[in-house]
Design a protein around this motif. Structure first.
Motif, mmCIF file in Angstrom:
data_model
loop_
_atom_site.group_PDB
_atom_site.id
_atom_site.type_symbol
_atom_site.label_atom_id
_atom_site.label_comp_id
_atom_site.label_asym_id
_atom_site.label_seq_id
_atom_site.Cartn_x
_atom_site.Cartn_y
_atom_site.Cartn_z
ATOM 1 N N GLY A 12 -2.303 -1.746 7.644
ATOM 2 C CA GLY A 12 -1.149 -1.762 6.753
ATOM 3 C C GLY A 12 -1.459 -2.269 5.362
ATOM 4 O O GLY A 12 -0.576 -2.291 4.497
ATOM 5 N N ALA A 13 -2.701 -2.684 5.112
ATOM 6 C CA ALA A 13 -3.079 -3.204 3.804
ATOM 7 C C ALA A 13 -3.479 -2.065 2.877
ATOM 8 O O ALA A 13 -4.157 -1.118 3.290
ATOM 9 N N SER A 14 -3.074 -2.175 1.641
ATOM 10 C CA SER A 14 -3.376 -1.140 0.654
ATOM 11 C C SER A 14 -4.878 -0.972 0.478
ATOM 12 O O SER A 14 -5.616 -1.946 0.301
ATOM 13 N N GLY A 15 -5.338 0.269 0.553
ATOM 14 C CA GLY A 15 -6.749 0.564 0.313
ATOM 15 C C GLY A 15 -7.651 0.387 1.505
ATOM 16 O O GLY A 15 -8.854 0.657 1.417
ATOM 17 N N LEU A 16 -7.117 -0.077 2.646
ATOM 18 C CA LEU A 16 -7.922 -0.255 3.842
ATOM 19 C C LEU A 16 -7.504 0.746 4.918
ATOM 20 O O LEU A 16 -6.331 1.059 5.062
ATOM 21 N N GLU A 17 -8.490 1.209 5.661
ATOM 22 C CA GLU A 17 -8.226 2.121 6.774
ATOM 23 C C GLU A 17 -9.064 1.695 7.968
ATOM 24 O O GLU A 17 -10.278 1.510 7.851
ATOM 25 N N VAL A 18 -8.428 1.522 9.107
ATOM 26 C CA VAL A 18 -9.134 1.203 10.342
ATOM 27 C C VAL A 18 -9.550 2.524 10.986
ATOM 28 O O VAL A 18 -8.709 3.322 11.378
ATOM 29 N N VAL A 19 -10.872 2.746 11.117
ATOM 30 C CA VAL A 19 -11.351 4.041 11.618
ATOM 31 C C VAL A 19 -11.768 3.982 13.081
ATOM 32 O O VAL A 19 -12.004 5.024 13.700
ATOM 33 N N GLY A 20 -11.884 2.784 13.651
ATOM 34 C CA GLY A 20 -12.270 2.705 15.056
ATOM 35 C C GLY A 20 -12.260 1.277 15.544
ATOM 36 O O GLY A 20 -12.215 0.335 14.746
#
Length: 206
Positions: A12-20
């Motif tokens: 949910g943080a801007s600019g971050l993506e959890v990919v696995g």
């Protein structure tokens, strides 16, 4: 439960993506190979392969990868071993959510991230094994090159404060604090915030 909370927080943080995500150190090499992440958030104690061994495995194959350790264990041997294995940071699981998000961004940009408790532990370790008189004189000489404002910032770094917390303490903007921290590190010949804290501690200021 912990992984779910972290996924929701970071995703949910801007600019971050959890990919696995994985349940054990055995999973991590395959996950990194599949998803090519910028940062791996690593636990220490896992059922089959611990986080320190997994960190060594990852960095042997992908030296450019960034590993940030997040764990409940702050034993000094674990901290030192994790950093020796190549981890860019070491945080405890009681780290406030906003600081965890900030730490992920920091390590991705090349900055080391250490919780205040870990910083204090490393400082005390170095202080215990260095020659006292020469260490004090060298640290005092290095700190003498700082301006009064830079010295305030160095003291705050030694207290384990984040850039946002330093900004609040000294009534400065965060970009100004970042600029001061960079100048302090350059003047002290420090590669990271822990080394700044060690210089301040050695000089007898903390």
């Amino acid at each position: 439960m912990v992984r779910t909370g972290l996924r929701l927080l970071l995703g949910g943080a801007s600019g971050l993506e959890v990919v696995g995500e994985g349940a054990d150190g055995l999973d991590v090499v395959e996950l990194v190979h599949r998803h090519h992440p910028d940062v791996v958030l690593m636990d220490i104690r896992m059922p089959q392969r611990d986080g320190i061994t997994a960190t060594r495995d990852l960095l042997a194959r992908w030296p450019e990868l960034v590993v940030l350790v997040l764990t409940t264990f702050d034993a000094d041997d674990l901290v030192v071993e994790a950093l020796r294995a190549g981890a860019r940071g070491f945080l405890l699981k009681d780290t406030p959510p906003e600081q965890l998000v900030s730490a992920v961004r920091d390590v991705a940009s090349g900055v080391h991230a250490l919780s205040p408790a870990v910083t204090a532990l490393l400082v005390s370790q170095v202080a215990a094994c260095s020659p006292h008189d020469a260490r004090v004189q060298a640290a005092q000489s290095a700190l003498a090159a700082l301006t009064p404002r830079e010295r305030d910032v160095a003291d705050a770094v030694a207290d384990g404060l984040s850039n946002a917390e330093i900004a609040h303490r000294l009534f400065l903007s965060v970009p100004t604090v970042k600029a001061h921290v960079s100048r302090v590190m350059a003047k002290l010949g420090a590669e990271n915030r822990v080394q700044v804290a060690i210089r301040v501690h050695d000089a007898g200021s903390r």
